[in-house]
Scaffold this motif. Structure first.
Motif, PDB file in Angstrom:
ATOM      1  N   ALA B 121       1.511  -1.345   0.008  1.00 53.93           N
ATOM      2  CA  ALA B 121       0.096   0.280  -0.013  1.00 53.93           C
ATOM      3  C   ALA B 121       0.562   0.759   0.342  1.00 53.93           C
ATOM      4  CB  ALA B 121      -1.119  -0.785   1.313  1.00 53.93           C
ATOM      5  N   ALA B 122       2.096   1.038   0.520  1.00 57.81           N
ATOM      6  CA  ALA B 122       2.929   2.580   0.646  1.00 57.81           C
ATOM      7  C   ALA B 122       3.678   2.130  -0.382  1.00 57.81           C
ATOM      8  CB  ALA B 122       4.291   2.380   2.374  1.00 57.81           C
ATOM      9  N   CYS B 123       3.954   1.632  -1.059  1.00 55.72           N
ATOM     10  CA  CYS B 123       4.707   1.433  -2.473  1.00 55.72           C
ATOM     11  C   CYS B 123       3.602   1.880  -3.360  1.00 55.72           C
ATOM     12  CB  CYS B 123       5.442   0.538  -2.924  1.00 55.72           C
ATOM     13  SG  CYS B 123       6.693  -0.369  -1.829  1.00 55.72           S
ATOM     14  N   CYS B 124       2.509   1.504  -3.495  1.00 61.01           N
ATOM     15  CA  CYS B 124       1.233   2.442  -4.435  1.00 61.01           C
ATOM     16  C   CYS B 124       1.284   3.690  -3.523  1.00 61.01           C
ATOM     17  CB  CYS B 124      -0.311   1.470  -3.726  1.00 61.01           C
ATOM     18  SG  CYS B 124       0.168  -0.352  -4.744  1.00 61.01           S
ATOM     19  N   GLY B 125       1.710   4.701  -3.101  1.00 60.43           N
ATOM     20  CA  GLY B 125       1.627   5.725  -2.911  1.00 60.43           C
ATOM     21  C   GLY B 125       0.313   6.432  -1.545  1.00 60.43           C
ATOM     22  N   MET B 126       0.130   5.587  -0.883  1.00 58.90           N
ATOM     23  CA  MET B 126      -1.385   4.880  -0.454  1.00 58.90           C
ATOM     24  C   MET B 126      -0.329   6.204   1.435  1.00 58.90           C
ATOM     25  SD  MET B 126      -3.837   2.366  -0.126  1.00 58.90           S
ATOM     26  CE  MET B 126      -3.588   1.689  -1.885  1.00 58.90           C
ATOM     27  N   SER B 127      -1.276   7.446   1.979  1.00 51.70           N
ATOM     28  CA  SER B 127      -0.542   7.394   3.237  1.00 51.70           C
ATOM     29  C   SER B 127      -1.242   5.873   4.376  1.00 51.70           C
ATOM     30  CB  SER B 127      -0.903   8.283   4.338  1.00 51.70           C
ATOM     31  OG  SER B 127      -2.494   9.088   4.070  1.00 51.70           O
TER      32      SER B 127
END
Lengths: 364, 222
Positions: B121-127
């Motif tokens: 999720a982080a690598c997808c740009g999600m905070s």
């Protein structure tokens, strides 16, 4: 969009590595398991924090221990394909991809996600959830999701390990094409040297957290330091050739600079340029041109270098009309043939010893 | 049938559940994810209400809320009414008493979400907040709904601690469970039986509904 990495980590998974990767190139990180390949990839993505060092991509500093910079993972434009793919199980393929898109409104993101999936041949599976997909399909969804982020660096962690052979060959071709289209460096972590050698422009060999060799793939593969870390059994060289003709008896005739080469049927059109991975232990060296031999591939060669090993073996570098291949011989054979740099000889290669997946399309 | 008591029980259960929902999500996730000092102690303390008799917890709460206590005084000066023997008092007691039911199932739910998904999720740009909302919560949802159902049903069935902290003031602190006790004391077995049956039905309905919701929650949370 160059990627520069310098990372140090202490503790059980100690790491001390530095490398750079140019846009439009593919760098393979290879080495035995536990060497720190994945840790290095995680440091680039911002999932593991190095104790010291600096990481920058496309002119943007992501981490700099001295300057106190540590951009959180979600603010780094990085495309990561996890070994297990880590697809969101509660979302369809399209929603997985849309999750990495900065697009509003939602309908626009979903349309773009479907377009990306269609590019990877998954157009019909866009609404399917990951648990109803094959390993190869999941892998492609993960790749589409990583690309959706428009990454400044694409990181692939053993992405091919869980897919079958046929799917792997397709994906190799896809990654090779991406390398040219993406405009960002690709870093591929793999333990499969064949894969690394066929796909990578450059290679970095990690052992116990340190890079023991790095540079252009063919040079690293011939580097004794790399060889020690990877094992001599893996010593090999890449021979460029052109597919000349698919013969009726199931063989394919290739034209290398030094002459013709017959291999078992290759999945490439006539005229295609390929790289053939020739294992050093499959090469026989003869002073005179052998007659009455079953092996059909006999190419004139000149000895360039002889490196005696610690055991009974020696690694001989041969020049084949400008291309280099490696041969693993016994030291006794080297002495009996009186091989020395400059000696003219013949390299003999058994056609059936080249595995089908040891041939890859070369880049233009 | 004491409808006032039933309404009060439902109100208390709803308020407790609502108050504990964010605690359940954030607390459960923190315990599932973090390895921090004192985590084991916190986990042990959270289990206390399960093993202590309600009278013990009730006693401490009564002392803490009483007119002479700092909390009781502060409350009274703020809101102009006492904490002990009021609805607010039993609500506070109920929230504390339900912590293990609200947090533990949610913690198990979050533990079942692979850490890699959070990283993806982080690598997808999600905070972190977006990752919680879009990835973790949907996957941990069965755990959270179980936590809420248990909290709701357990609050409706709670007796000892409500009696200790709230007494049995009609319309204020007399819940169904206490009303049943009163009726039995008064040999009104018919009313006690009706209310008991109602309680069983409400609790069963709450648990059944949650199982249905949990089963229909986003798949893949195993």
């Amino acid at each position: 969009m160059t990627l520069e990495v310098e990372a140090r980590l202490d503790g059980p998974a100690a790491l001390d590595a530095a490398f750079a990767a140019a846009p439009g190139s593919l760098l393979a990180l290879v080495g035995p398991s536990g060497a720190g390949k994945t840790t290095l990839l995680r440091a680039i993505a911002g999932l593991t924090r190095p104790a010291a060092g600096r990481i920058a991509a496309g002119g943007e500093t992501w981490f700099d221990a001295r300057a106190g910079v540590d951009v959180p993972a979600h603010r780094r434009r990085v495309g990561m394909v996890f070994q297990s793919y880590a697809l969101f199980p509660h979302m369809s393929a399209a929603r997985n991809v849309a999750a990495a898109l900065d697009l509003r409104p939602r309908a626009a993101a979903m349309a773009e996600a479907r377009r990306l999936l269609a590019q990877l041949g998954l157009g019909e599976l866009a609404e399917r959830r990951p648990d109803r997909m094959s390993g190869g399909q999941r892998q492609r969804v993960a790749l589409a999701r990583a690309l959706a982020r428009r990454p400044r660096a694409l990181l692939l962690d053993e992405p091919f390990s869980a897919v079958d052979r046929a799917a792997r060959a397709q994906l190799h071709a896809r990654v090779a094409a991406l390398r040219d289209e993406l405009g960002a460096p690709i870093v591929l972590v793999t333990h499969d040297l064949n894969e690394a050698q066929l796909l990578a422009d450059r290679m970095a060999v990690l052992a116990e957290g340190r890079i023991v060799a790095q540079g252009p793939t063919d040079i690293v593969m011939a580097d004794p330091a790399a060889m020690r870390a990877l094992g001599l059994r893996e010593a090999a060289a890449l021979l460029p050739a052109r597919v000349a003709r698919h013969e009726a008896d199931g063989l394919t005739r290739l034209e290398a600079a030094a002459g013709p080469l017959w291999l078992p049927r290759i999945d490439a059109p006539e005229g295609a340029r390929v790289r053939v991975r020739i294992m050093a232990h499959d090469v026989i060296v003869s002073r005179a041109r052998p007659e009455g031999l079953s092996a059909a591939n006999i190419l004139p060669a000149t000895v360039l270098e002889i490196r005696p090993g610690e055991g009974p073996g020696a690694l001989v570098t041969l020049d084949l009309a400008g291309d280099r291949i490696l041969a693993r011989l016994t030291r006794r054979a080297v002495a009996a043939l009186a091989l020395a740099p400059g000696t003219h000889a013949h390299a003999v290669l058994k056609a059936m010893s080249v595995a089908r997946d040891h041939v890859a399309l070369a880049r233009d | 049938m004491d409808w006032e008591a039933l309404a009060l029980s439902l109100k208390l259960a709803a308020a407790t559940t609502a108050a504990l929902l964010p605690v359940s999500v954030l607390g459960g996730r923190a315990l599932a994810r973090g390895e921090f000092r004192g985590k084991r102690l916190i986990e042990a303390a959270l289990m206390l209400p399960l093993v202590l008799p309600p009278t013990v917890l009730g006693y401490y709460l009564l002392v803490a809320m009483g007119a002479g206590s700092p909390l009781g005084e502060a409350w009274e000066s703020l809101f102009g009414r006492p904490l002990a023997f009021t609805f607010e008092g039993i609500l506070l007691a109920s929230i504390l008493f339900n912590l293990p039911f609200a947090i533990q199932p949610a913690q198990r739910g979050f533990e079942a979400v692979a850490p890699e998904l959070r990283e993806a999720a982080a690598c997808c740009g999600m905070s972190p907040a977006a990752a919680l909302w879009r990835v973790e919560l949907p996957l941990a949802w069965p755990g959270v709904t179980t936590a809420m159902a248990l909290t709701f049903a357990h609050t409706i069935g709670e007796f000892g601690i409500v009696l200790m902290v709230g007494g049995a003031i009609p319309g204020e602190t007399r819940t169904v469970a206490i009303a049943i006790y009163d009726r039995v004391q008064a040999f009104d077995l018919e009313a006690a039986g009706a209310m008991s049956a109602t309680l069983v039905a409400v609790s069963l309905a709450a648990l059944y509904l949650t199982h249905r919701l949990g089963a229909r929650a986003p798949a893949g949370a195993r």
